[in-house]
Scaffold this motif. Sequence first.
Motif, PDB file in Angstrom:
ATOM      1  N   LEU A   1     -27.857 -20.321 -17.908  1.00  0.00           N
ATOM      2  CA  LEU A   1     -27.798 -19.750 -16.439  1.00  0.00           C
ATOM      3  C   LEU A   1     -29.199 -19.102 -16.386  1.00  0.00           C
ATOM      4  N   PRO A   2     -29.566 -18.456 -15.185  1.00  0.00           N
ATOM      5  CA  PRO A   2     -30.826 -18.112 -15.145  1.00  0.00           C
ATOM      6  C   PRO A   2     -30.949 -16.862 -15.893  1.00  0.00           C
ATOM      7  N   ASP A   3     -32.352 -16.738 -16.477  1.00  0.00           N
ATOM      8  CA  ASP A   3     -32.539 -15.527 -17.125  1.00  0.00           C
ATOM      9  C   ASP A   3     -32.358 -14.218 -16.233  1.00  0.00           C
ATOM     10  N   GLY A   4     -31.882 -13.261 -16.899  1.00  0.00           N
ATOM     11  CA  GLY A   4     -31.600 -12.119 -16.062  1.00  0.00           C
ATOM     12  C   GLY A   4     -30.469 -11.961 -15.020  1.00  0.00           C
ATOM     13  N   ILE A   5     -29.641 -12.852 -15.202  1.00  0.00           N
ATOM     14  CA  ILE A   5     -28.393 -12.829 -14.081  1.00  0.00           C
ATOM     15  C   ILE A   5     -27.486 -11.711 -14.315  1.00  0.00           C
ATOM     16  N   LEU A   6     -27.250 -11.561 -15.797  1.00  0.00           N
ATOM     17  CA  LEU A   6     -26.496 -10.395 -15.920  1.00  0.00           C
ATOM     18  C   LEU A   6     -27.057  -8.966 -15.438  1.00  0.00           C
ATOM     19  N   GLY A   7     -28.480  -8.732 -15.381  1.00  0.00           N
ATOM     20  CA  GLY A   7     -29.100  -7.635 -15.011  1.00  0.00           C
ATOM     21  C   GLY A   7     -28.971  -7.674 -13.291  1.00  0.00           C
ATOM     22  N   VAL A   8     -28.917  -8.925 -12.632  1.00  0.00           N
ATOM     23  CA  VAL A   8     -28.806  -8.904 -11.302  1.00  0.00           C
ATOM     24  C   VAL A   8     -27.302  -8.521 -10.913  1.00  0.00           C
ATOM     25  N   ILE A   9     -26.486  -8.910 -11.703  1.00  0.00           N
ATOM     26  CA  ILE A   9     -25.162  -8.678 -11.546  1.00  0.00           C
ATOM     27  C   ILE A   9     -24.929  -7.251 -11.609  1.00  0.00           C
ATOM     28  N   ASN A  10     -25.455  -6.693 -12.770  1.00  0.00           N
ATOM     29  CA  ASN A  10     -25.236  -5.204 -12.724  1.00  0.00           C
ATOM     30  C   ASN A  10     -25.759  -4.440 -11.822  1.00  0.00           C
ATOM     31  N   THR A  11     -27.048  -4.809 -11.225  1.00  0.00           N
ATOM     32  CA  THR A  11     -27.653  -3.896 -10.187  1.00  0.00           C
ATOM     33  C   THR A  11     -26.782  -3.904  -8.896  1.00  0.00           C
ATOM     34  N   HIS A  12     -26.178  -5.293  -8.557  1.00  0.00           N
ATOM     35  CA  HIS A  12     -25.543  -5.242  -7.381  1.00  0.00           C
ATOM     36  C   HIS A  12     -24.147  -4.658  -7.459  1.00  0.00           C
ATOM     37  N   LEU A  13     -23.458  -4.772  -8.663  1.00  0.00           N
ATOM     38  CA  LEU A  13     -22.464  -4.057  -8.811  1.00  0.00           C
ATOM     39  C   LEU A  13     -22.505  -2.380  -8.640  1.00  0.00           C
ATOM     40  N   LEU A  14     -23.668  -2.055  -9.131  1.00  0.00           N
ATOM     41  CA  LEU A  14     -23.964  -0.586  -9.159  1.00  0.00           C
ATOM     42  C   LEU A  14     -24.138  -0.170  -7.822  1.00  0.00           C
ATOM     43  N   GLU A  15     -24.833  -1.020  -6.800  1.00  0.00           N
ATOM     44  CA  GLU A  15     -24.891  -0.738  -5.438  1.00  0.00           C
ATOM     45  C   GLU A  15     -23.642  -0.647  -4.863  1.00  0.00           C
ATOM     46  N   CYS A  16     -22.729  -1.704  -5.197  1.00  0.00           N
ATOM     47  CA  CYS A  16     -21.317  -1.688  -4.489  1.00  0.00           C
ATOM     48  C   CYS A  16     -20.552  -0.209  -4.973  1.00  0.00           C
ATOM     49  N   ARG A  17     -20.849   0.148  -6.263  1.00  0.00           N
ATOM     50  CA  ARG A  17     -20.210   1.324  -6.812  1.00  0.00           C
ATOM     51  C   ARG A  17     -20.490   2.505  -6.189  1.00  0.00           C
ATOM     52  N   GLU A  18     -21.828   2.648  -5.780  1.00  0.00           N
ATOM     53  CA  GLU A  18     -22.302   3.654  -5.028  1.00  0.00           C
ATOM     54  C   GLU A  18     -21.930   3.727  -3.505  1.00  0.00           C
ATOM     55  N   LEU A  19     -21.771   2.477  -2.692  1.00  0.00           N
ATOM     56  CA  LEU A  19     -21.129   2.481  -1.534  1.00  0.00           C
ATOM     57  C   LEU A  19     -20.101   2.734  -1.391  1.00  0.00           C
ATOM     58  N   CYS A  20     -19.084   2.412  -2.473  1.00  0.00           N
ATOM     59  CA  CYS A  20     -17.744   2.580  -2.554  1.00  0.00           C
ATOM     60  C   CYS A  20     -17.523   4.038  -2.463  1.00  0.00           C
ATOM     61  N   GLN A  21     -18.189   4.889  -3.390  1.00  0.00           N
ATOM     62  CA  GLN A  21     -18.032   6.126  -3.667  1.00  0.00           C
ATOM     63  C   GLN A  21     -18.362   6.925  -2.741  1.00  0.00           C
ATOM     64  N   GLU A  22     -19.360   6.686  -1.714  1.00  0.00           N
ATOM     65  CA  GLU A  22     -19.501   7.407  -0.256  1.00  0.00           C
ATOM     66  C   GLU A  22     -18.283   7.055   0.702  1.00  0.00           C
ATOM     67  N   ASN A  23     -18.025   5.679   0.764  1.00  0.00           N
ATOM     68  CA  ASN A  23     -17.091   5.322   1.569  1.00  0.00           C
ATOM     69  C   ASN A  23     -16.703   3.934   1.297  1.00  0.00           C
ATOM     70  N   VAL A  24     -15.359   3.887   1.230  1.00  0.00           N
ATOM     71  CA  VAL A  24     -14.852   2.092   0.797  1.00  0.00           C
ATOM     72  C   VAL A  24     -15.194   1.518   2.092  1.00  0.00           C
ATOM     73  N   ASN A  25     -15.669   0.549   1.978  1.00  0.00           N
ATOM     74  CA  ASN A  25     -15.927  -0.421   3.442  1.00  0.00           C
ATOM     75  C   ASN A  25     -15.477  -1.895   2.709  1.00  0.00           C
ATOM     76  N   LEU A  26     -14.943  -2.704   3.656  1.00  0.00           N
ATOM     77  CA  LEU A  26     -14.537  -4.005   3.203  1.00  0.00           C
ATOM     78  C   LEU A  26     -15.515  -4.876   2.753  1.00  0.00           C
ATOM     79  N   ASP A  27     -16.660  -4.742   3.588  1.00  0.00           N
ATOM     80  CA  ASP A  27     -17.762  -6.022   3.066  1.00  0.00           C
ATOM     81  C   ASP A  27     -18.383  -5.454   1.650  1.00  0.00           C
TER      82      ASP A  27
END
Length: 192
Positions: free
Chosen positions: A61-87
């Motif tokens: 797999l591409p180098d850094g894929i786990l880091g990218v996954i972690n970054t986007h999960l963190l963004e989803c986490r922060e968005l969901c802690q503010e307000n859970v949205n379906l997107d």
Amino acid sequence: MASDEQLNQLWLLYSTKHDVQYWKLYVKQFIQSHENVIDFNHRYLTEGQGYESDGPHLSKLPDGILGVINTHLLECRELCQENVNLDSLAFATQIIKVLIIICRNLDNIPLVASCDHVSHLVAIATSVVKQITIETNDSSPLVVIFQHVLHLLECLYDPYHVWRKRLQNIVVDKTKFKFKPEIGRASCRERV
């Protein structure tokens, strides 16, 4: 089914332009290419049967894929802690599918488990639980993420589905296992 060349092209576009739309396309194509290893119905629970195929090894797999996954999960986490949205939940669910596919290659489990993915997913799930308890509307879209989180945790901590097999009175011979999960041996931050 997306070819490796198409996936590599999408990854290159994402990594050079840092446009989340390319990341979403990569995730969608990756899932389509490997959806046969996501087994929500547990069709392969009998002793001696495995999955149709393993997930890809991290070295492929591409180098850094786990880091990218972690970054986007963190963004989803922060968005969901503010307000859970379906997107955000739909995006997190797609990322979880990618992690499930990666974890179906048992060699990848120690590294994936050593990353912050699980803590992000637990935080997202906690936000969803809070939303479900407040909301009286249809919560079925919110429940979908739980199914994926639980499936990923099962891939990480019980990759041979011993618990499910025992519930179905299937005799489990652990001596036949090729892999014993050793969670936390390699550090995600060191390898990503």
